[in-house]
Design a protein around this motif. Structure first.
Motif, PDB file in Angstrom:
ATOM      1  N   ARG A 185       0.843  -1.219   0.000  1.00 12.50           N
ATOM      2  CA  ARG A 185       0.000   0.000   0.000  1.00 12.50           C
ATOM      3  C   ARG A 185       0.871   1.260   0.000  1.00 12.50           C
ATOM      4  O   ARG A 185       0.702   2.156  -0.832  1.00 12.50           O
ATOM      5  CB  ARG A 185      -0.876  -0.048   1.264  1.00 12.50           C
ATOM      6  N   ASP A 208     -14.512  -8.516  13.774  1.00 14.78           N
ATOM      7  CA  ASP A 208     -13.428  -7.959  14.576  1.00 14.78           C
ATOM      8  C   ASP A 208     -13.797  -6.519  14.924  1.00 14.78           C
ATOM      9  O   ASP A 208     -13.793  -5.648  14.052  1.00 14.78           O
ATOM     10  CB  ASP A 208     -12.113  -8.015  13.784  1.00 14.78           C
ATOM     11  N   ARG A 215     -11.913  -3.164  13.916  1.00 10.50           N
ATOM     12  CA  ARG A 215     -11.842  -2.625  12.549  1.00 10.50           C
ATOM     13  C   ARG A 215     -12.402  -1.219  12.381  1.00 10.50           C
ATOM     14  O   ARG A 215     -11.801  -0.422  11.647  1.00 10.50           O
ATOM     15  CB  ARG A 215     -12.487  -3.610  11.567  1.00 10.50           C
ATOM     16  N   ARG A 270      -8.301   5.225  12.097  1.00  8.24           N
ATOM     17  CA  ARG A 270      -6.852   5.432  12.214  1.00  8.24           C
ATOM     18  C   ARG A 270      -6.196   5.526  10.825  1.00  8.24           C
ATOM     19  O   ARG A 270      -5.361   6.395  10.584  1.00  8.24           O
ATOM     20  CB  ARG A 270      -6.236   4.281  13.024  1.00  8.24           C
ATOM     21  N   LYS A 278      -1.010   5.211  16.991  1.00 13.63           N
ATOM     22  CA  LYS A 278      -0.672   5.350  15.560  1.00 13.63           C
ATOM     23  C   LYS A 278      -1.342   6.595  14.984  1.00 13.63           C
ATOM     24  O   LYS A 278      -0.742   7.333  14.215  1.00 13.63           O
ATOM     25  CB  LYS A 278      -1.096   4.099  14.787  1.00 13.63           C
TER      26      LYS A 278
HETATM   27  P1  ATP Z   1       0.713  -0.142   9.476  1.00  4.08           P
HETATM   28  O1  ATP Z   1       1.740  -1.189   9.800  1.00  4.08           O
HETATM   29  O2  ATP Z   1       1.174   1.009   8.695  1.00  4.08           O
HETATM   30  O3  ATP Z   1      -0.063   0.239  10.662  1.00  4.08           O
HETATM   31  P2  ATP Z   1      -0.561  -2.277   8.081  1.00  4.08           P
HETATM   32  O4  ATP Z   1      -1.557  -2.265   6.982  1.00  4.08           O
HETATM   33  O5  ATP Z   1       0.747  -2.921   7.830  1.00  4.08           O
HETATM   34  O6  ATP Z   1      -0.392  -0.798   8.529  1.00  4.08           O
HETATM   35  P3  ATP Z   1      -0.851  -4.120  10.204  1.00  4.08           P
HETATM   36  O7  ATP Z   1      -1.666  -3.982  11.440  1.00  4.08           O
HETATM   37  O8  ATP Z   1       0.623  -4.210  10.292  1.00  4.08           O
HETATM   38  O9  ATP Z   1      -1.284  -2.909   9.292  1.00  4.08           O
HETATM   39  O10 ATP Z   1      -1.414  -5.393   9.434  1.00  4.08           O
HETATM   40  C1  ATP Z   1      -0.850  -5.915   8.234  1.00  4.08           C
HETATM   41  C2  ATP Z   1      -1.969  -6.344   7.302  1.00  4.08           C
HETATM   42  O11 ATP Z   1      -2.749  -7.383   7.904  1.00  4.08           O
HETATM   43  C3  ATP Z   1      -2.962  -5.244   6.957  1.00  4.08           C
HETATM   44  O12 ATP Z   1      -2.519  -4.487   5.875  1.00  4.08           O
HETATM   45  C4  ATP Z   1      -4.201  -6.040   6.646  1.00  4.08           C
HETATM   46  O13 ATP Z   1      -4.139  -6.577   5.345  1.00  4.08           O
HETATM   47  C5  ATP Z   1      -4.125  -7.206   7.617  1.00  4.08           C
HETATM   48  N1  ATP Z   1      -4.810  -6.913   8.883  1.00  4.08           N
HETATM   49  C6  ATP Z   1      -4.253  -6.439  10.018  1.00  4.08           C
HETATM   50  N2  ATP Z   1      -5.145  -6.319  11.007  1.00  4.08           N
HETATM   51  C7  ATP Z   1      -6.320  -6.720  10.499  1.00  4.08           C
HETATM   52  C8  ATP Z   1      -7.630  -6.836  11.016  1.00  4.08           C
HETATM   53  N3  ATP Z   1      -7.906  -6.477  12.280  1.00  4.08           N
HETATM   54  N4  ATP Z   1      -8.582  -7.314  10.205  1.00  4.08           N
HETATM   55  C9  ATP Z   1      -8.310  -7.701   8.934  1.00  4.08           C
HETATM   56  N5  ATP Z   1      -7.100  -7.595   8.375  1.00  4.08           N
HETATM   57  C10 ATP Z   1      -6.108  -7.125   9.135  1.00  4.08           C
END
Ligand code: ATP
Ligand code: MG
Length: 425
Positions: free
Chosen positions: A42, A173, A176, A182, A220
C-alpha cells in the motif's frame, strides 16, 4: 485514466527491499510461492505512484507454504503465531512476518477468529483483510499484482473501503471501525460512505475489544500528520465515548475546530498530543484525568507525562526568574522540555517561554540533587542529624536558590544551612 497496474508494479519493484525478494527466492527454491501484502505494498504505491510522503514500513509476506515448511528454510525463525500461520523470519538484520495464505471463520469474541484454515489462492487470503487498500498483493516471482477489491483505485481516490460488507466485517473484529478511523488519519484519506455508516451499529462489538489494541491504534493516529481526522470520526460516531466516556461528555470550552487544529498543529509526539486531547476534552481535567488514564491503560511513564503536562498548564502568575524556576522545578528537569513544548502549543505567552527556556539551559538547580551540597555533606558537617530534617533542609536550600542561584556554592549553602538549622531550633 486511472493508475495503471504497470505503474504500481514498477513502484513496488523499485521500493521493495532486496531482503524481501531474497526471502521470496528461498521460498521459491523450495517450490513455494510468495507475495508481498498489506501495508508495505500500500505505502509503496502511495509513495511511488501517487507522490505521497510515506515511507513503506514493515513488509509482510504471504505464502502457500505451511509454517512448518517455512521454518526449516531459514536459519532464524520465530514461531510468532504458528496456529494462525505466521512465523517471523529474521534475515540480514531485518524481520519479516511470513503468513500462510489463510481464511478465517467465526469471531465469537469479537477480535480473533475462532479458527483459521489455510487456502491455496491469494484472492481468498486477501478477502479476509480489512480494507481494500490493505488487500493488494504483489507476486514476488511473477512481479504481478492481485487486487481483487480495487484497492489501487481506492488508493488513488483516497478512500478507505471495507473489503466486503463493512457491518459484517466489523462484527468479526470489533477493532476494525477504529482501524478505519486510524487509517483515515495515517493515510489522509476519507472513509467510504458505507464503511463509515457501519461504525455506529458496531459499537457494542467495539466495546469488547481489549484496551491494549485500542491504545495501539490511538497512538498510531496520534503520530500521524492529521490525528483530528481519526478523532473526529471517533467522536462523531461514538467510538470515543466507548473508550473514554468523560471525554467531550460536556461541550468543550472552545469550538471543536480549534481543538482539532491544535491537535494537528502540535508536534507528532503521541503522548503530548494525547495530553492536548484530554486537556481540551475533559471538563475538569485534573479531576477526571486519573480515571480516563486508567481506562486507556497507559504505561506508568506515559501516564506520568500526561499528568505532568496537564499540571504544567498552571503557569506562574508573575513573570519573574524565581517564579519560572519554581515552575520548572515542579515539572522536573526530565519533563520540563516537553512541558514547555506543551505550553507553547497551547499558546503560553512568548515572554514566559523565552525566560523558561533560558532558565532551563542556565544550569540553575531545579532539584535537591542538583544543589552544590548533599544531605551527606550536611550530616558530616554536623549541621543536622540523620533523619527527615535533612530533606526538609535541602528543600529550603533549593527554595532559596530559586531567588538566589548565585548562592549555589558548597560554602555558601553550608553557611546558609547552619543559619536555617539554628533558626529552627
Ligand atoms: P501499518 O503497519 O502502517 O499500521 P498495516 O496495513 O501494515 O499498517 P498491520 O496492522 O501491520 O497494518 O497489518 C498488516 C496487514 O494485515 C494489513 O494491511 C491487513 O491486510 C491485515 N490486517 C491487520 N489487522 C487486520 C484486522 N484487524 N482485520 C483484517 N485484516 C487485518
Ligand atoms: Mg504493518
Amino acid at each position: 485514466m486511472g493508475l495503471e497496474e504497470v505503474e504500481a508494479r514498477a513502484a513496488i519493484a523499485r521500493l521493495i527491499p532486496v531482503e524481501v525478494e531474497e526471502v521470496a527466492e528461498v521460498l521459491a527454491r523450495a517450490g513455494f510461492r510468495a507475495w508481498a501484502v498489506g501495508g508495505g505494498v500500500r505505502d509503496a504505491i502511495l509513495a511511488g505512484c501517487l507522490g505521497r510522503d510515506v515511507v513503506p514500513g514493515d513488509w509482510d509476506l504471504a505464502t502457500d507454504a505451511l509454517p512448518l515448511q517455512v521454518k526449516p528454510l531459514f536459519r532464524r525463525v520465530i514461531p510468532t503465531g504458528i496456529a494462525h500461520g505466521t512465523v517471523t523470519v529474521l534475515h540480514k538484520g531485518s524481520s519479516f512476518e511470513v503468513t500462510t495464505l489463510r481464511g478465517e471463520e467465526g469471531h465469537s469474541d469479537g477480535r480473533r477468529p475462532d479458527s483459521v484454515f489455510f487456502v491455496s489462492e491469494i484472492e481468498k487470503d486477501l478477502a479476509r483483510r480489512d480494507f481494500t487498500v490493505n488487500a493488494i498483493a504483489y507476486d514476488l516471482k511473477d512481479k504481478t499484482i492481485a487486487d481483487p477489491f480495487g484497492g489501487i483505485q481506492d488508493l488513488e481516490q483516497g478512500i478507505i473501503r471495507a473489503v466486503g460488507d463493512p457491518a459484517a466485517r466489523y462484527q468479526e473484529d470489533g477493532l476494525r471501525p477504529l482501524r478505519a478511523a486510524r487509517f483515515s488519519a495515517q493515510l489522509e484519506m476519507s472513509l467510504e460512505e458505507g464503511t463509515r455508516a457501519a461504525i455506529r451499529p458496531s459499537l457494542e462489538r467495539f466495546s469488547r475489544v481489549s484496551v491494549e489494541r485500542v491504545q495501539a491504534e490511538w497512538f498510531k493516529a496520534l503520530r500521524s500528520r492529521c490525528p483530528s481526522r481519526c478523532f473526529r470520526i471517533l467522536l462523531e460516531d461514538g467510538l470515543l465515548q466507548v473508550t473514554c466516556p468523560a471525554l467531550f461528555a460536556a461541550p468543550p470550552r472552545e469550538p471543536i475546530e480549534a481543538i482539532w487544529a491544535r491537535l494537528d498543529g502540535a508536534a507528532p509526539n503521541p503522548v503530548r498530543r494525547l495530553a492536548h486531547l484530554l486537556y481540551d476534552g475533559l471538563s475538569l481535567p485534573e479531576k477526571e484525568l486519573p480515571d480516563t488514564l486508567d481506562r486507556l491503560r497507559l504505561s506508568n511513564h506515559d501516564r506520568n507525562e500526561v499528568v505532568g503536562l496537564v499540571a504544567a498548564m498552571s503557569l506562574p502568575e508573575e513573570l519573574s526568574a524565581e517564579a519560572v524556576r519554581k515552575w520548572l522545578s515542579a515539572r522536573g528537569r526530565a519533563l520540563a522540555p516537553s512541558a514547555l513544548a506543551f505550553a507553547q502549543e497551547r499558546g503560553a505567552p512568548e515572554s514566559f517561554l523565552t525566560l523558561a527556556t533560558e532558565e532551563l539551559k542556565s544550569g540553575v538547580p531545579l532539584a535537591v540533587v542538583e544543589l552544590a551540597i548533599s544531605g551527606k555533606d550536611l550530616i558530616d558537617a554536623q549541621v543536622v542529624e540523620k533523619g527527615p530534617r535533612v530533606r526538609a533542609l535541602l528543600f529550603s536550600l533549593l527554595s532559596h536558590t530559586f531567588a538566589h542561584p548565585e548562592d549555589n556554592d558548597p560554602n555558601r549553602l553550608l553557611a546558609l544551612a547552619r543559619e536555617l538549622a539554628r533558626a529552627e531550633r
